[in-house]
Design an enzyme around this catalytic site. Structure first.
Site, mmCIF file in Angstrom:
data_model
loop_
_atom_site.group_PDB
_atom_site.id
_atom_site.type_symbol
_atom_site.label_atom_id
_atom_site.label_comp_id
_atom_site.label_asym_id
_atom_site.label_seq_id
_atom_site.Cartn_x
_atom_site.Cartn_y
_atom_site.Cartn_z
ATOM 1 N N ASP A 17 89.043 -19.339 41.765
ATOM 2 C CA ASP A 17 90.209 -19.490 42.629
ATOM 3 C C ASP A 17 91.476 -19.437 41.774
ATOM 4 O O ASP A 17 91.687 -20.295 40.920
ATOM 5 C CB ASP A 17 90.137 -20.819 43.377
ATOM 6 C CG ASP A 17 91.323 -20.974 44.313
ATOM 7 O OD1 ASP A 17 91.291 -20.355 45.395
ATOM 8 O OD2 ASP A 17 92.300 -21.656 43.950
ATOM 9 N N LYS A 71 96.449 -15.721 45.517
ATOM 10 C CA LYS A 71 97.339 -16.123 46.610
ATOM 11 C C LYS A 71 98.735 -15.529 46.452
ATOM 12 O O LYS A 71 99.276 -15.471 45.347
ATOM 13 C CB LYS A 71 97.440 -17.661 46.664
ATOM 14 C CG LYS A 71 96.081 -18.346 46.650
ATOM 15 C CD LYS A 71 96.151 -19.855 46.685
ATOM 16 C CE LYS A 71 94.822 -20.469 46.304
ATOM 17 N NZ LYS A 71 94.622 -20.606 44.870
#
Length: 314
Positions: free
Chosen positions: A44, A78
């Protein structure tokens, strides 16, 4: 015992990934390599963490060593708040891909529902220290995210820190091409997020929990560590596991993906050992009963923003 969860129709996401927030550039490359050696396949990342180049180095080294292939990995990044303007989205994604040395991302999330003024500053603030909005529209940003899927830059798209009303706005958008595949939110027993998790899962949106161990690095004494909670320690002792392993297992049994962050090889290994035990119904209930809506990541400087997500009940 399930180790992954379906993401929409196609991909499977490993239920356990390595978080990289606050992982210093000097340490994160080695952490990623240690994680791959341990068996982690889900990473992530985010532009705003400012360590994607080093993460990319670690991944590339392991691919070159033949330990993994790109297809074995599930890589998430992101879109930062200052890139919500529709024309900026593709460039932001391409910058992340270049830094990570990848051709595509498995999942790309809108990091916050808050558009901030475009420019060099990651958190543009006024003279009162409050955020400066970009006056962009989430639905416009979402269209640009959909374009990334069509361009083959990302396999799936999702959101992070969105509340129910903000998710509904996307789901009800006229001409919606791709619904969000995932919502990444803060969750741990002190912020159990039952309503939001149930809502997302009822809509076929997977959920990822960040800060699943609370924040062991919190320096303020009044922020009691989850890892020291007597009830959590008691459950851990029963299973001959650590409190951290119990906190990760708690999410996995809710079918929630979990991304503990560590740069310590021993903890990276410890956090991975959560598929060889199961919490009882009673233990799950005990953990849920600890909820006190205690949020670590409040994003206080954005409380003035019209899209600030945490004023809603969920």
């Amino acid at each position: 015992m399930a180790t992954s969860v379906r993401l929409g129709t196609a991909a499977k996401v490993p239920l356990l990934g390595l978080g990289t927030w606050k992982s210093p550039p000097g340490k994160v490359e080695a952490a990623v390599m240690a994680a791959i050696d341990t068996g982690y396949r889900h990473f992530d990342c985010a532009y705003v963490y400012q360590n994607e180049e080093e993460i990319g180095e670690g991944i590339q080294k392991k691919i070159k060593e033949g330990v993994v292939k790109r297809d074995d990995l599930f890589i998430v990044s992101k879109l930062w708040c200052t890139f919500h303007d529709k024309p900026l989205v593709k460039g932001a994604c391409q910058k992340t891909l270049t830094d990570l040395k990848l051709d595509y991302l498995d999942l790309y999330l809108i990091h916050w529902p808050l558009g901030l003024k475009a420019g060099e500053e990651l958190l543009p603030t006024d003279d009162k220290g409050m955020s400066i909005s970009s006056n962009t529209d989430i639905l416009q940003t979402w269209e640009a995210m959909e374009d990334l899927v069509d361009a083959g830059l990302v396999k799936a798209i999702g959101i992070s820190n969105f509340n129910r009303e903000q998710i509904e706005r996307i789901l009800n958008k006229p001409g919606l091409k791709y619904k969000p595949a995932n919502n990444q939110i803060e969750s741990h027993p002190y912020l159990s997020q039952e309503k939001l998790i149930n809502y997302c899962q009822s809509k076929g949106i997977t959920v990822t929990a960040y800060c699943p161990l609370g924040r062991p690095d919190r320096d303020k004494p009044e922020n009691r560590s989850l890892l020291d909670d007597p009830k959590i320690k008691e459950i851990a002792a029963k299973h001959n596991k650590t409190p951290a392993q119990v906190l990760l297992r708690f999410q996995i049994q809710r079918n929630v993906i979990v991304i503990p962050k560590s740069v310590t090889p021993q903890r990276i290994v410890e956090n991975f050992k959560v598929f060889d035990f199961e919490l009882t119904k009673e233990e799950m209930a005990t953990l849920l009963s600890l909820n006190r809506n205690w949020r670590i990541c409040e994003m206080n400087m954005c409380k003035n923003h019209k899209e600030y997500p945490f004023n809603a009940e969920y």
